[in-house]
Motif scaffolding. Structure first.
Motif, PDB file in Angstrom:
ATOM      1  N   PHE A  19      37.319  43.849  37.328  1.00 32.45           N
ATOM      2  CA  PHE A  19      37.184  45.221  36.141  1.00 32.45           C
ATOM      3  C   PHE A  19      37.385  46.853  37.129  1.00 32.45           C
ATOM      4  N   ASP A  20      37.024  46.362  38.218  1.00 35.58           N
ATOM      5  CA  ASP A  20      36.883  48.233  39.723  1.00 35.58           C
ATOM      6  C   ASP A  20      38.893  47.892  39.731  1.00 35.58           C
ATOM      7  N   LEU A  21      38.621  46.753  40.071  1.00 35.75           N
ATOM      8  CA  LEU A  21      39.993  46.181  41.026  1.00 35.75           C
ATOM      9  C   LEU A  21      41.664  46.587  39.544  1.00 35.75           C
ATOM     10  N   ALA A  22      40.854  46.432  38.437  1.00 38.03           N
ATOM     11  CA  ALA A  22      41.805  46.692  37.514  1.00 38.03           C
ATOM     12  C   ALA A  22      41.451  48.557  36.989  1.00 38.03           C
ATOM     13  N   CYS A  23      40.902  49.039  37.526  1.00 33.52           N
ATOM     14  CA  CYS A  23      41.177  49.909  37.451  1.00 33.52           C
ATOM     15  C   CYS A  23      40.915  51.318  38.847  1.00 33.52           C
ATOM     16  N   LYS A  24      42.069  50.233  39.164  1.00 32.29           N
ATOM     17  CA  LYS A  24      42.990  50.862  40.845  1.00 32.29           C
ATOM     18  C   LYS A  24      41.837  51.426  41.551  1.00 32.29           C
ATOM     19  N   TYR A 329      41.746  36.940  31.702  1.00 36.94           N
ATOM     20  CA  TYR A 329      42.517  37.063  32.809  1.00 36.94           C
ATOM     21  C   TYR A 329      43.764  38.439  32.877  1.00 36.94           C
ATOM     22  N   GLY A 330      43.340  38.290  34.827  1.00 34.59           N
ATOM     23  CA  GLY A 330      45.173  39.805  34.278  1.00 34.59           C
ATOM     24  C   GLY A 330      46.241  39.116  34.909  1.00 34.59           C
ATOM     25  N   THR A 331      47.403  40.379  34.281  1.00 34.09           N
ATOM     26  CA  THR A 331      49.151  40.096  34.838  1.00 34.09           C
ATOM     27  C   THR A 331      49.386  40.355  35.005  1.00 34.09           C
ATOM     28  N   TYR A 332      50.332  40.316  35.617  1.00 34.39           N
ATOM     29  CA  TYR A 332      51.626  41.854  36.012  1.00 34.39           C
ATOM     30  C   TYR A 332      52.430  42.584  35.245  1.00 34.39           C
ATOM     31  N   ASP A 333      52.086  43.357  34.864  1.00 32.86           N
ATOM     32  CA  ASP A 333      53.217  43.404  34.072  1.00 32.86           C
ATOM     33  C   ASP A 333      55.250  44.162  34.700  1.00 32.86           C
ATOM     34  N   PHE A 334      56.188  42.849  33.977  1.00 35.49           N
ATOM     35  CA  PHE A 334      57.456  42.305  34.424  1.00 35.49           C
ATOM     36  C   PHE A 334      58.052  43.765  33.672  1.00 35.49           C
ATOM     37  N   LEU A 335      58.311  44.637  33.582  1.00 31.20           N
ATOM     38  CA  LEU A 335      59.170  45.869  33.060  1.00 31.20           C
ATOM     39  C   LEU A 335      58.664  46.852  33.901  1.00 31.20           C
ATOM     40  N   TYR A 356      59.824  35.125  39.793  1.00 37.46           N
ATOM     41  CA  TYR A 356      58.313  35.134  40.608  1.00 37.46           C
ATOM     42  C   TYR A 356      56.390  35.886  39.467  1.00 37.46           C
ATOM     43  N   ILE A 357      57.302  37.327  38.810  1.00 37.65           N
ATOM     44  CA  ILE A 357      56.221  37.207  38.296  1.00 37.65           C
ATOM     45  C   ILE A 357      55.649  36.079  37.007  1.00 37.65           C
ATOM     46  N   ASN A 358      55.817  35.418  35.930  1.00 37.43           N
ATOM     47  CA  ASN A 358      55.728  34.644  35.452  1.00 37.43           C
ATOM     48  C   ASN A 358      55.273  33.454  36.211  1.00 37.43           C
ATOM     49  N   ASN A 359      56.057  32.980  37.203  1.00 36.40           N
ATOM     50  CA  ASN A 359      55.037  31.423  37.991  1.00 36.40           C
ATOM     51  C   ASN A 359      53.575  32.472  38.315  1.00 36.40           C
ATOM     52  N   GLN A 360      52.933  33.524  38.983  1.00 42.24           N
ATOM     53  CA  GLN A 360      51.990  34.053  39.152  1.00 42.24           C
ATOM     54  C   GLN A 360      50.951  34.119  37.996  1.00 42.24           C
ATOM     55  N   ASN A 361      51.652  34.733  36.758  1.00 44.72           N
ATOM     56  CA  ASN A 361      51.172  35.082  35.728  1.00 44.72           C
ATOM     57  C   ASN A 361      50.720  33.391  35.280  1.00 44.72           C
ATOM     58  N   PHE A 410      47.350  43.981  36.723  1.00 45.39           N
ATOM     59  CA  PHE A 410      47.492  43.618  38.583  1.00 45.39           C
ATOM     60  C   PHE A 410      48.948  44.597  39.148  1.00 45.39           C
ATOM     61  N   GLU A 411      48.577  44.511  39.504  1.00 46.28           N
ATOM     62  CA  GLU A 411      49.880  45.571  40.002  1.00 46.28           C
ATOM     63  C   GLU A 411      50.317  45.580  41.550  1.00 46.28           C
TER      64      GLU A 411
END
Length: 429
Positions: A19-24, A329-335, A356-361, A410-411
């Motif tokens: 949660f904290d990681l998602a809050c940067k 669960y967290g994922t990367y926003d491709f755009l 790569y992003i799709n595979n990570q997600n 995730f970023e």
């Protein structure tokens, strides 16, 4: 906000460090060690510090400057040469390995040979080492406390923006404006507390309202029944009423070392024992009697906390009740990543990066589901009729479990992005 209903979902939210990681907030163990190692080694590298200081000076003299556990983690880092995703920086796992090796001298213990040699020598001149390494663990926890406080203090957006956004996403809309306080939060991290979230406002459907006077927002305190920081909380004044704790799982100790000398050593390092001690002279841990929904966010669901989840599932009779579970669960926003890293849409790297992003997600989703399966199998096997193999199946059939994506939580760091580019270049050549 005007009160408009008397009945709502009774929700328990379980927060982990994710949660904290998602809050940067840079609150991971790896972030801590990067900072802490730099503090220890001053203007040098931790590798140089290890070679020139730790290997060439008397151990007792070293312990006057840094803690026993600092030495252990430096040894593990410098001798395993592992990265941020590797095991060396898993504090609680390493605590167990060290305790296990000190008592058993089990050569198969997953510690570096250098660390094992250090522990062998350590036992010779500190026969009664249990109390010593326990006190050293408290010293180490204080270092972590100070680091986390600095991260919060230097991140204004944490409380002002990111925390309200995430909580608004997690909290069910029917709780907002309800006269009954049907929200409970059980936090496994150390940052958010009932005291420091009093001014936070929650918005419906996860839409964060920047205006604190917006009529659609609800103060968190108006809907909050219980907030528990299970493993302590950050303390800037070092009063340590509920200090941060690291520990191992009681179930691990009970299953492997019943009635053994190792069990006697390890039990006071368990989270259950330390939580009980912390709450002996303070407020007890109390959750509501009835819950409709448990929401998990940012928790690894590691075995170190299985004892807690077992007790919670027992308390609410997970197998035979209507209790629902949801796991984020967290994922990367491709755009977003394309925009941040200025990737041209017509380039060959654009497609490579998208794959790569799709595979990570996909990996993030699979990791969560694997961890949930492990959690439920472990719990189910503890029931009288051993429902380990069919508990997840039952929850799926009854529509009582859900997996939810938090896109953009995730970023990629610049370092990570550059590694992806380097792999693309290597693939082309």
């Amino acid at each position: 906000m005007t009160y408009h209903n008397n009945k709502s979902t009774k929700q328990l939210i379980i927060l982990g460090n994710g949660f904290d990681l998602a809050c940067k907030l840079k609150s991971s163990y790896f972030d801590f060690f990067q900072y802490h190692f730099a503090e220890i080694s001053k203007h040098s590298t931790i590798q140089n510090y290890y070679e020139k200081e730790l290997l060439n000076k008397n151990f007792e003299d070293i312990l006057k400057k840094i803690s026993f556990w600092d030495v252990i983690f430096i040894y593990e880092y410098c001798n395993q040469k592992l990265n941020a995703q590797s095991e060396w920086n898993n504090i609680e796992d390493t605590i167990y390995k060290v305790l296990h090796y000190l008592v058993s001298e089990d050569s198969s213990t997953k510690l570096s040979d250098a660390t094992k040699g250090l522990l062998d020598n350590f036992k010779h001149y500190r026969i009664y080492y249990s109390d010593f390494i326990f006190k050293e663990l408290i010293k180490f926890e204080n270092y972590f406390n100070d680091y986390i406080f600095e991260q919060i203090d230097s991140n204004n957006n944490y409380f002002n923006t990111f925390v309200p956004q995430k909580l608004s996403m997690l909290i069910k809309d029917d709780l907002l404006g309800c006269q009954s306080k049907n929200l409970s939060i059980l936090s496994f991290n150390y940052t958010l507390t009932e005291e420091n979230t009093k001014n936070i406002k929650i918005s419906p459907s996860g839409i964060f309202m920047l205006s604190t006077s917006d009529e659609l927002s609800t103060p968190l305190v108006d809907i909050l029944n219980t907030w528990v920081n299970i493993h302590g909380k950050v303390d800037n004044e070092r009063i340590h009423e509920k200090p941060i704790i690291f520990g191992i799982d009681l179930n691990t100790v009970n299953k492997l070392n019943i009635n053994s000398s190792e069990c006697k050593l390890e039990v006071k390092f368990t989270k259950t024992f330390r939580t009980a001690i912390n709450n002996f002279s303070h407020s007890t841990i109390s959750l509501p009697k009835n819950i409709d929904l448990i929401t998990f966010y940012g928790h690894s669901l590691s075995s170190a906390d299985f004892s807690y989840f077992e007790s919670i599932f027992d308390m609410y009779n997970l197998y035979n009740s209507n209790l629902k579970l949801e796991f984020y669960y967290g994922t990367y926003d491709f755009l977003h990543e394309v925009f941040v890293h200025k990737i041209e849409g017509k380039s060959k790297f654009f497609k490579y990066f998208g794959d790569y992003i799709n595979n990570q997600n996909d990996q993030n989703r699979q990791t969560l589901m694997t961890n949930v399966y492990g959690l439920l199998e472990n719990y189910g096997s503890s029931l009288n009729n051993n429902h380990g193999s069919n508990l997840l199946h039952r929850l799926l059939l009854e529509g009582r479990i859900a997996f939810k994506e938090d896109n953009g939580s995730f970023e990629l760091t610049e370092y990570q992005f550059n590694n992806i580019k380097d792999k693309f270049i290597d693939k082309k050549s």
